[in-house]
Design a protein around this motif. Sequence first.
Motif, PDB file in Angstrom:
ATOM      1  N   SER A 128       0.809  -1.224   0.000  1.00  6.50           N
ATOM      2  CA  SER A 128       0.000   0.000   0.000  1.00  6.50           C
ATOM      3  C   SER A 128       0.843   1.276   0.000  1.00  6.50           C
ATOM      4  CB  SER A 128      -0.951  -0.001   1.211  1.00  6.50           C
ATOM      5  OG  SER A 128      -1.882  -1.050   1.092  1.00  6.50           O
ATOM      6  N   ASN A 130       2.481   4.910  -1.424  1.00  7.35           N
ATOM      7  CA  ASN A 130       2.155   6.080  -2.238  1.00  7.35           C
ATOM      8  C   ASN A 130       2.830   5.916  -3.598  1.00  7.35           C
ATOM      9  OD1 ASN A 130       0.961   7.197   0.042  1.00  7.35           O
ATOM     10  ND2 ASN A 130       2.786   8.343   0.611  1.00  7.35           N
ATOM     11  N   TYR A 165      -3.537  -1.014  -1.544  1.00  4.16           N
ATOM     12  CA  TYR A 165      -4.297   0.238  -1.404  1.00  4.16           C
ATOM     13  C   TYR A 165      -3.413   1.394  -1.850  1.00  4.16           C
ATOM     14  CZ  TYR A 165      -6.804   3.974   1.200  1.00  4.16           C
ATOM     15  OH  TYR A 165      -7.478   5.108   1.577  1.00  4.16           O
ATOM     16  N   TYR A 166      -3.762   1.990  -2.962  1.00  5.44           N
ATOM     17  CA  TYR A 166      -2.967   3.101  -3.491  1.00  5.44           C
ATOM     18  C   TYR A 166      -3.388   4.422  -2.858  1.00  5.44           C
ATOM     19  CZ  TYR A 166      -0.291   0.881  -7.218  1.00  5.44           C
ATOM     20  OH  TYR A 166       0.621   0.134  -7.924  1.00  5.44           O
ATOM     21  N   ASN A 167      -2.448   5.047  -2.167  1.00  8.43           N
ATOM     22  CA  ASN A 167      -2.694   6.383  -1.605  1.00  8.43           C
ATOM     23  C   ASN A 167      -2.478   7.431  -2.694  1.00  8.43           C
ATOM     24  OD1 ASN A 167      -1.026   4.785   0.882  1.00  8.43           O
ATOM     25  ND2 ASN A 167      -3.016   5.637   1.376  1.00  8.43           N
ATOM     26  N   ASP A 168      -3.443   7.505  -3.599  1.00  6.52           N
ATOM     27  CA  ASP A 168      -3.282   8.390  -4.752  1.00  6.52           C
ATOM     28  C   ASP A 168      -4.025   9.707  -4.575  1.00  6.52           C
ATOM     29  OD1 ASP A 168      -5.821   7.278  -4.884  1.00  6.52           O
ATOM     30  OD2 ASP A 168      -5.856   7.255  -7.076  1.00  6.52           O
ATOM     31  N   GLU A 266      -7.387   5.128  -3.206  1.00  8.10           N
ATOM     32  CA  GLU A 266      -7.895   6.028  -2.177  1.00  8.10           C
ATOM     33  C   GLU A 266      -8.787   7.103  -2.789  1.00  8.10           C
ATOM     34  OE1 GLU A 266      -6.277   9.236   1.194  1.00  8.10           O
ATOM     35  OE2 GLU A 266      -4.872   8.245  -0.161  1.00  8.10           O
ATOM     36  N   SER A 267      -8.419   7.559  -3.963  1.00 13.73           N
ATOM     37  CA  SER A 267      -9.193   8.623  -4.619  1.00 13.73           C
ATOM     38  C   SER A 267     -10.640   8.211  -4.844  1.00 13.73           C
ATOM     39  CB  SER A 267      -8.539   9.006  -5.948  1.00 13.73           C
ATOM     40  OG  SER A 267      -8.445   7.882  -6.810  1.00 13.73           O
ATOM     41  N   TYR A 326      -5.240  11.739   7.787  1.00 13.57           N
ATOM     42  CA  TYR A 326      -5.070  10.537   6.975  1.00 13.57           C
ATOM     43  C   TYR A 326      -5.886   9.330   7.442  1.00 13.57           C
ATOM     44  CZ  TYR A 326      -2.001   8.702  10.654  1.00 13.57           C
ATOM     45  OH  TYR A 326      -1.506   8.243  11.841  1.00 13.57           O
ATOM     46  N   ASP A 330      -9.058   6.067   5.798  1.00  7.58           N
ATOM     47  CA  ASP A 330      -8.800   4.685   6.204  1.00  7.58           C
ATOM     48  C   ASP A 330     -10.039   4.055   6.823  1.00  7.58           C
ATOM     49  OD1 ASP A 330      -6.233   4.753   5.311  1.00  7.58           O
ATOM     50  OD2 ASP A 330      -5.268   4.762   7.272  1.00  7.58           O
ATOM     51  N   TYR A 333     -12.336   3.271   4.038  1.00  5.71           N
ATOM     52  CA  TYR A 333     -11.803   2.115   3.306  1.00  5.71           C
ATOM     53  C   TYR A 333     -12.156   0.808   4.018  1.00  5.71           C
ATOM     54  CZ  TYR A 333      -8.141  -0.990   1.396  1.00  5.71           C
ATOM     55  OH  TYR A 333      -7.441  -2.034   0.824  1.00  5.71           O
TER      56      TYR A 333
END
Length: 589
Positions: A128, A130, A165-168, A266-267, A326, A330, A333
Motif C-alpha cells: 500500500s 504512495n 491500497y494506493y494512496n493516490d 484512495e481517490s 489521513y 482509512d 476504506y
Amino acid sequence: MLDQQKEALQKIFAGALEKLGAADAPVTLERPKDPTHGDVACTCAMQLARRLRKNPRAIAEEIVSLVKADPAFAETIETIEIAGPGFINVRVAQGARLAIISDVLTKGVHFGESAENAGKSVLLEYVSANPTGPLHLGHARQGALGDVLANLLASQGWTVSREFYYNDAGVQIGNLANSVQIRCRQLQGESVELPENAYHGEYIVSIARDFLDRKPVHPHAGGVIESSGDFSDTDLVRRYSVAYLRNEQDDDLSALGVRFDNFFLESSLYSTGAVQKTVQAIIDSGKTYEADGALWLKTTEFEDLGNGLTDDKDRVMKKADGTYTYFVPDVAYHLNKFSRGYTKAVNIQGTDHHGTVARVRAGLQAASGVLGIEIPKTFPEYILHKMLSVVMDGEPVKMSKRSGNYVTLRDLVDWAGRDAARFFLVSRKADAEFVFDVTLARAKSDENPVYYLQYAHARICSVFANAAEQGYTVPDAAALAKCDLSPLSSKACEALVGAIAEYPQTLRIAARDHAPHVLCYYLKDLAAAFHAFYNAERVVVEDETVRNARLALLAAARQVLGNGLGLLGISAPQRMSRREETDGTDGTC
C-alpha cells in the motif's frame, strides 16, 4: 504425527479417563521438549489431581494401566512410561509412526494442507505505497510477509484476497507533479532549484525526460497515457507520473515474486462520496466535537478497541483548513472492506502506523452503529513490522542513486536474488529488527540458510539420480508409498521421520499466529535432520528392501522441503553447483 494417529491416542486416553470417572476431562497431548522422552506427553494426571484428590503419579499409574488394557494399544503405542510428578510419555508404534511417509507420498504437493477454515475468507492488505517513488525496504518486508502469509492461510483452507491500497490522493501527489515539472524545467535549461520538500532521486529525472520526449505510459492495468510534452499541464503531469511510478512499483514487486488480486484507489473513496458518508455517520454517532476550528473524534471514550486497546487522547478528523487527516479515509476504506463481506481483514504495516490502529477502530465502531452494521472490535487486525537495515561486505548500505536517499526493494532483489530476499525478509518475527546481510545471502555455504535448504533438496535429487546411474530401478512416489518401511529403525531415520511429521502442525501454527518465520525455522530443522541422516545412512545399497525404504524416506523429505519452499515462494532446485552434484554421488549415498 499424523492427525489420525493423534486422534487414536486421544481416543485411547479418553477411554481411560472415562473409566476413571472423568469422562468430561480434556485429553491434553503435547510434544515433549526432549525427543528422547517420546513422541507425545500426556499431562492429564496432574490436571486431575485436585479433582480426584489423589497424588498425580498414582493417577498416572491408573491411566497407564487402563491404556495398556485398550485393544488399540498394541497397534498404536510402542512404549508408555511415567516420568517426574506424573507426566505420561508415549512413543508411537513404529508402524503408526512410519505411516507419515506413505501419507506424504500419496498427498504430494497437498501434504500439510487443511480444510479446517474452508468457507472463511480473509482480506490481506500490504505494501500500500504512495505512487510517488520506488518501494523501500519496509515495502519489501511487507510484500514478502503478505505474500507468504497469504500462501499459509490458503493452505489451511482460507479463501484469501491480496489487496494493494494506493494512496493516490493528497498533497504528496501534488508534490510529485511539482517535482517532475521542476526537473522538466531543468532539462530545458532553466536554472531552478529543487525544493527541500520535493522528491529527489534519479527516478524523477527519468519521468521528466520521458515526458519531454513524449513517450507514452502504458499502465499495466490497461489503457495509455500520452504526453504532450507540455509540463505546464499539471493535471497531465500528475496522471503521467502516477502511472509511470505505478508501473515501476508493479515491476519491482514482480521481481520479488509478490502479486495482488486487487488494487484499490484512495481517490475512489472521495469520488464515490464514501469519505463524506463515513464522516457524517461518525458525527451522527455523537462521538465528535469541534474545537480550535477542527473536527475531533472522541477516541478516548472507547474503553476497549480490541484486546484492551485504548487511545490516550482525542484525534483530529478534519483540520481547520477543511482537509481530512489521513486516518479518516482509512475508516471509509475499512467500512468498504467489511461491506464486501470480509469479516476478517489483516493489514501489514510498519510500526510507525501504531497510532493508526486505535483511530481506525474507533472510527469504525462509531460509524457502524449509525450505519446499522456490527463490526468486531478487533477489525481490522494489524501486523506491525519493524524496519531492517542492510549491510554488504561488513559495511552499512544506506542509499540508492535511484531513490536518492534510501535502499530500494529492487536494490535488495538485484543484490541478493529473489529467493534469498524473500527468505530473509520473513525469517524473523515481524516485530523484530534485523540486519539483512547481503554478503551472507549470496554465500554458497551452509551459513546461508537459503543455500542450506536448497542444497538439501538438490542433494536428495542427486541420490535418486545416483541410484538410477548405478542401474537400480527407482520406484515412483506411488510405489514408494506402498513399500516395506520396517528397515527405517535407526535413530537418524526416526529423527527425520519425526521432523517430517511436524510439517502439518507447523503450517497450522504459522497460519494461525500470522507467523511465517515459524515455517523458516521448521525447514531449517528438517534440512538438518536430513543432513544428519545422509551422513549416517547409506541409501543406495544392494538390498532392495532397505534401499527402497530409505528412498521412500528421502522422497518424503524432498516433498515436504519442496512444499515448504513453495509456500515461501522460493525455488527448490534439483541440481546446484558442480560441488554439490559430486557430493551427492561420491559421498555416503
